[in-house]
Write a protein that holds these residues in place. Structure first.
Motif, PDB file in Angstrom:
ATOM      1  N   ILE A 124      18.255   5.401  52.151  1.00  0.00           N
ATOM      2  CA  ILE A 124      17.152   4.566  51.367  1.00  0.00           C
ATOM      3  C   ILE A 124      16.263   3.973  52.351  1.00  0.00           C
ATOM      4  O   ILE A 124      16.712   3.182  53.295  1.00  0.00           O
ATOM      5  N   LYS A 125      15.048   4.397  52.331  1.00  0.00           N
ATOM      6  CA  LYS A 125      14.054   3.883  53.348  1.00  0.00           C
ATOM      7  C   LYS A 125      13.057   3.003  52.751  1.00  0.00           C
ATOM      8  O   LYS A 125      12.532   3.065  51.483  1.00  0.00           O
ATOM      9  N   ALA A 126      12.426   2.080  53.353  1.00  0.00           N
ATOM     10  CA  ALA A 126      11.455   1.152  53.135  1.00  0.00           C
ATOM     11  C   ALA A 126       9.948   1.512  53.767  1.00  0.00           C
ATOM     12  O   ALA A 126      10.234   1.813  55.112  1.00  0.00           O
ATOM     13  N   PHE A 127       9.078   1.690  53.123  1.00  0.00           N
ATOM     14  CA  PHE A 127       7.623   1.930  53.877  1.00  0.00           C
ATOM     15  C   PHE A 127       6.791   0.907  53.335  1.00  0.00           C
ATOM     16  O   PHE A 127       6.314   0.707  52.218  1.00  0.00           O
ATOM     17  N   MET A 133      -2.962  -0.728  41.719  1.00  0.00           N
ATOM     18  CA  MET A 133      -4.070  -0.035  42.193  1.00  0.00           C
ATOM     19  C   MET A 133      -3.965   1.362  42.883  1.00  0.00           C
ATOM     20  O   MET A 133      -4.639   2.256  43.349  1.00  0.00           O
ATOM     21  N   THR A 134      -2.570   1.555  43.326  1.00  0.00           N
ATOM     22  CA  THR A 134      -2.053   2.720  44.185  1.00  0.00           C
ATOM     23  C   THR A 134      -0.810   3.252  43.702  1.00  0.00           C
ATOM     24  O   THR A 134       0.142   2.642  43.106  1.00  0.00           O
ATOM     25  N   LEU A 135      -0.926   4.497  43.259  1.00  0.00           N
ATOM     26  CA  LEU A 135       0.183   5.393  42.849  1.00  0.00           C
ATOM     27  C   LEU A 135       1.007   6.109  43.818  1.00  0.00           C
ATOM     28  O   LEU A 135       0.332   6.298  44.905  1.00  0.00           O
ATOM     29  N   VAL A 136       2.359   5.917  43.846  1.00  0.00           N
ATOM     30  CA  VAL A 136       3.251   6.571  44.795  1.00  0.00           C
ATOM     31  C   VAL A 136       4.266   7.504  44.212  1.00  0.00           C
ATOM     32  O   VAL A 136       4.975   7.028  43.348  1.00  0.00           O
ATOM     33  N   TYR A 137       4.147   8.555  44.754  1.00  0.00           N
ATOM     34  CA  TYR A 137       4.926   9.671  44.129  1.00  0.00           C
ATOM     35  C   TYR A 137       5.709  10.618  45.216  1.00  0.00           C
ATOM     36  O   TYR A 137       5.423  10.587  46.300  1.00  0.00           O
ATOM     37  N   THR A 192       5.422  -2.168  49.237  1.00  0.00           N
ATOM     38  CA  THR A 192       6.381  -1.728  49.837  1.00  0.00           C
ATOM     39  C   THR A 192       7.143  -0.592  48.878  1.00  0.00           C
ATOM     40  O   THR A 192       7.544  -1.007  47.711  1.00  0.00           O
ATOM     41  N   ALA A 193       7.443   0.582  49.448  1.00  0.00           N
ATOM     42  CA  ALA A 193       7.987   1.683  48.767  1.00  0.00           C
ATOM     43  C   ALA A 193       9.170   1.967  49.284  1.00  0.00           C
ATOM     44  O   ALA A 193       9.541   1.925  50.386  1.00  0.00           O
ATOM     45  N   PRO A 217      12.629  13.719  49.535  1.00  0.00           N
ATOM     46  CA  PRO A 217      12.691  12.414  48.723  1.00  0.00           C
ATOM     47  C   PRO A 217      12.893  12.599  47.346  1.00  0.00           C
ATOM     48  O   PRO A 217      12.485  13.749  46.554  1.00  0.00           O
ATOM     49  N   THR A 218      13.993  11.975  47.007  1.00  0.00           N
ATOM     50  CA  THR A 218      14.443  12.273  45.499  1.00  0.00           C
ATOM     51  C   THR A 218      13.886  11.296  44.383  1.00  0.00           C
ATOM     52  O   THR A 218      13.884  11.275  43.262  1.00  0.00           O
ATOM     53  N   ALA A 219      13.430  10.264  44.920  1.00  0.00           N
ATOM     54  CA  ALA A 219      13.031   9.019  44.139  1.00  0.00           C
ATOM     55  C   ALA A 219      12.305   8.174  44.709  1.00  0.00           C
ATOM     56  O   ALA A 219      12.303   7.957  46.118  1.00  0.00           O
ATOM     57  N   VAL A 220      11.278   7.193  44.232  1.00  0.00           N
ATOM     58  CA  VAL A 220      10.483   6.316  44.947  1.00  0.00           C
ATOM     59  C   VAL A 220      10.329   4.982  43.710  1.00  0.00           C
ATOM     60  O   VAL A 220      10.162   5.082  42.522  1.00  0.00           O
ATOM     61  N   SER A 221      10.706   3.910  44.451  1.00  0.00           N
ATOM     62  CA  SER A 221      10.438   2.638  43.538  1.00  0.00           C
ATOM     63  C   SER A 221       9.614   1.537  44.409  1.00  0.00           C
ATOM     64  O   SER A 221       9.663   1.368  45.569  1.00  0.00           O
TER      65      SER A 221
END
Length: 706
Positions: A110-113, A48-52, A92-93, A83-87
């Motif tokens: 590497i950070k978690a959000f 339901m949510t895109l993260v870029y 949690t991103a 930010p170079t990438a997100v998974s």
């Protein structure tokens, strides 16, 4: 009249992806005029949510796609660096953040959000500059490719610049990072090219927890677990035949070769526990323009060769200015299983298009369709549970007044594919095309079209069969002078007279291209040249003839914008009588532009009227004027040049903006071509600028009868 844009582009194929929405990323910004960029993209577990990742703003952007056809801005989260990438795992991103001071002192985290609270929950030092990230399918760990990229301005831009890169894994515990588990996997000493300086690029993880890593400039592949490397091998090379390998030629010539071309892969995706696919973008020395499937033991299972590029050429998306480098430049990749069919999505960065391949048999993939994307597709995410596919398109041309960065959403349904709308596929000899400008109706279902000065060394008249779906370019006739491709032409208008073609050349004084009229026989030979009279040349400006038509013995040409003697917001419709050889004109009052400029881009006579296309030079949400007007032919009475010119009355026939949004992209600026068949059926086309700072999309459709 109801728009039939999508219907005229439909193919016989069912169960296809079609674009259902486009989201300009600047809508997530408080300052809409700031540069923004959607690069790597992921989705929450519920889809339901895109993260870029958005490097210019140093944020990750969120988009609510609860209703995927109506995406909504959900805000940005500052990440404290590039930010170079997100998974995403669950909600949690996990974001790779580059904090490097220099090429020689790389650093990153590497950070978690938590996406619900939009707060940072953990941060782990990586000891180097991260490039890509991947999440294990079971959510147990993250892998990070640490590139420690080279300075391309040093050492002839080659590898061998330390420190080298490496691979990192870190466990995910209770939905966040456990920094005590940061694990560095050494990948030095294994590649044939610069073994001391690995530059890891892209990473992916299969269901067995095995990691595949591309080392792009090293042209090498690595398979590892968290315990270390278990296999590695060269990505190899490809012999490329029948390609265009010459840059800045202004012509599409697919007769050249590049032997022993290193693949230098960028993106990589597992397609099952034993096979993975690579996108062979190239960087330092390579780029084989296609993609490859390997077994994890190093056995080559499938090589696409030039198949992907040729499909892109037929769709009009070939970027000629990249011919000597990496051609269509496959860079990004995604994999997903939709309706039990494994599918690979290959993103051609410079062509702004996506190839969708059926991988039911990994040794013989089948190209199912091509999807139009925004400018510079960089990342993608498949959401099979919702039958959705999404691209992140990084190029933001705000400084040039061009298209903004977009995220584009596609849905798999039982509807037919709506793109491409014009293709040269199926011809005996590959026909490259682009920058379609003026058009004219021929006999039966035939439309003729010309390209403009983007292809200055290959001025071409294209024969289009509109009875097929999509419409098909069946022939290409090069315009010649003295047996050679004609130079100094900027063909912006064409009129078919039954025996040949009248061509209107716009003229570009900055390129020494004269304004003028030309007659061309059916074989493409120029058999008559008519220069402009002194009265017109004395007041000429760059923006000249855009379209040509004929009423009785008179040729009529639309001038795009005001010349030196025209009142504000008035342009000339110029007349040339073929019998008397006399010149004349009338004035046409165009719209007062809100932003930029408004001009004419086509003129077509049919029945009792003369039709013109009036458009602004705005794109996307800034577009206002994209319209067809008509003028009573009886009012087209030319006054001599130098006299006060009569102003003709115009009547709006069609606003084209609804047509241009019916494929759920952004509104393109250049509506250039109009042809009206004998029965009144109209065909309209756009100019894709030769895929130069353009998405490459060519809209070609019929709105019905005028």
């Amino acid at each position: 009249m109801t728009s039939v844009l999508a219907l005229t582009a439909a193919t016989a194929q069912a169960d296809a992806f079609n674009r259902i929405a486009s989201f300009p990323t600047h809508l997530n910004n408080a300052e809409a005029n700031a540069e923004s960029s959607a690069e790597i993209i992921s989705a929450t577990a519920d889809g339901m949510t895109l993260v870029y990742s958005d490097s210019p703003l140093e944020v990750i952007g969120l988009i609510d796609i609860t209703d995927p056809a109506n995406p909504k801005a959900k805000g940005n989260i500052a990440v404290g660096g590039e930010p170079t990438a997100v998974s995403v795992i669950g909600n949690t991103a996990f974001v790779g953040v580059n904090t490097s001071e220099s090429y020689t002192a790389p650093s990153g985290m590497i950070k978690a959000f938590d996406l619900a609270t939009m707060t940072e929950t953990a941060v782990c030092d990586l000891g180097g500059q991260p490039d890509s990230t991947a999440a294990a399918p079971d959510g147990s760990f993250i892998a990070v490719a640490i590139e420690n990229e080279r300075d391309e301005d040093l050492g002839d831009g080659r590898t061998g610049q330390l420190p080298g890169g490496f691979l990192v894994t870190v466990d995910v515990v209770d939905g966040s990072l456990d920094c005590d588990t940061v694990n560095v996997i050494d990948v030095t000493g294994i590649a044939e090219i610069s073994p001391e300086d690995p530059e890891p690029e892209f990473v992916d993880i299969n269901a067995a927890g095995e990691i595949v890593l591309t080392m792009q400039e090293n042209n090498h592949m690595v398979v590892a677990t968290k315990d270390g490397v278990i296999n590695h091998f060269s990505a190899g090379q490809v012999d490329l035949e029948n390609i265009d390998a010459t840059d800045e030629r202004g012509a599409l010539v697919f007769t050249e070769s590049q032997p022993n071309r290193l693949r230098e892969p960028d993106a990589v995706q597992w397609i099952d526990d034993n096979h993975f696919a690579i996108a062979n973008e190239g960087d330092m020395d390579g780029g084989s323009r296609g993609w490859t499937i390997f077994n994890k033991d190093g056995t080559e299972v499938y090589e696409n060769g030039t198949g992907f590029e040729k499909a892109i050429i037929a769709a009009g998306h070939y970027p000629d200015k990249r011919s000597d480098s990496k051609g269509v430049e496959p860079e990004g990749m995604e994999f997903g299983i939709f309706n039990d069919t494994p599918m690979a999505f290959i993103l051609a960065e410079r062509s702004s298009i996506v190839g969708v391949y059926d991988l039911t048999d990994p040794s013989a993939p089948v190209l199912a369709q091509l999807l139009p994307s925004g400018v510079g597709p960089e990342g993608a995410v498949a959401i099979p549970g919702r039958n959705l596919f999404v691209t992140a398109n990084e190029v933001d041309l705000i400084e040039d007044g061009g298209v903004r960065s977009h995220v584009m959403i596609y849905e798999l349904t039982d509807a037919a594919a709506s793109y491409p709308q014009l293709t040269s596929a199926g011809t005996d000899e590959l026909i490259g095309w682009g920058a379609i400008s003026g058009m004219s109706a021929g006999a039966g279902s035939t439309v003729y079209a010309v390209n403009d000065s983007f292809y200055g060394y290959q001025p071409t008249i294209f024969t289009i069969d509109t009875a097929t779906t999509p419409a098909t370019i069946t022939d290409a006739t090069v315009v010649t002078r003295g047996g050679h491709p004609a130079q100094k032409l900027d063909m912006e208008g064409v009129y078919f007279d039954g025996e040949g073609f009248w061509i209107a050349s716009e003229g570009r004084t900055d390129r020494m291209i004269p304004h003028g009229l030309y007659h061309v026989d059916m074989d493409g030979n120029i058999d008559a040249e008519i220069p402009l009279p002194a009265e017109l040349l004395a007041v000429e400006r760059r923006f000249g003839f855009e379209g040509i038509t004929r009423v009785g013995d008179t040729l009529w040409m639309a001038v795009q914008r005001e010349w030196a003697d025209d009142p504000e917001n008035h342009v000339k419709l110029v007349a040339y009588n073929l019998e008397t050889e006399q010149w004349g004109a009338v004035h046409y009052q165009k719209a007062d532009p809100d932003t930029g400029w408004v001009g004419l881009s086509e003129i077509v006579a049919h029945g009792d009227y003369v039709y013109v296309i009036e458009r602004d030079n705005q794109i996307g949400g800034a577009a206002v004027t994209k319209k067809i007007y008509r003028i009573a032919a009886a009012d087209m009475v030319a006054a001599p040049l130098g006299d006060d010119l009569p102003v003709v009355s115009k009547e709006e026939v069609r606003d084209l903006i609804p047509d241009l949004t019916s494929l759920n992209g952004y509104v393109v600026d250049k509506i250039e071509g109009l042809a009206i068949m004998e029965d009144g059926t109209a065909w309209i086309s756009t100019d894709n600028d030769g895929v130069d700072d353009s998405s490459g999309e060519t809209y070609f459709w019929s709105p019905g009868k005028f």
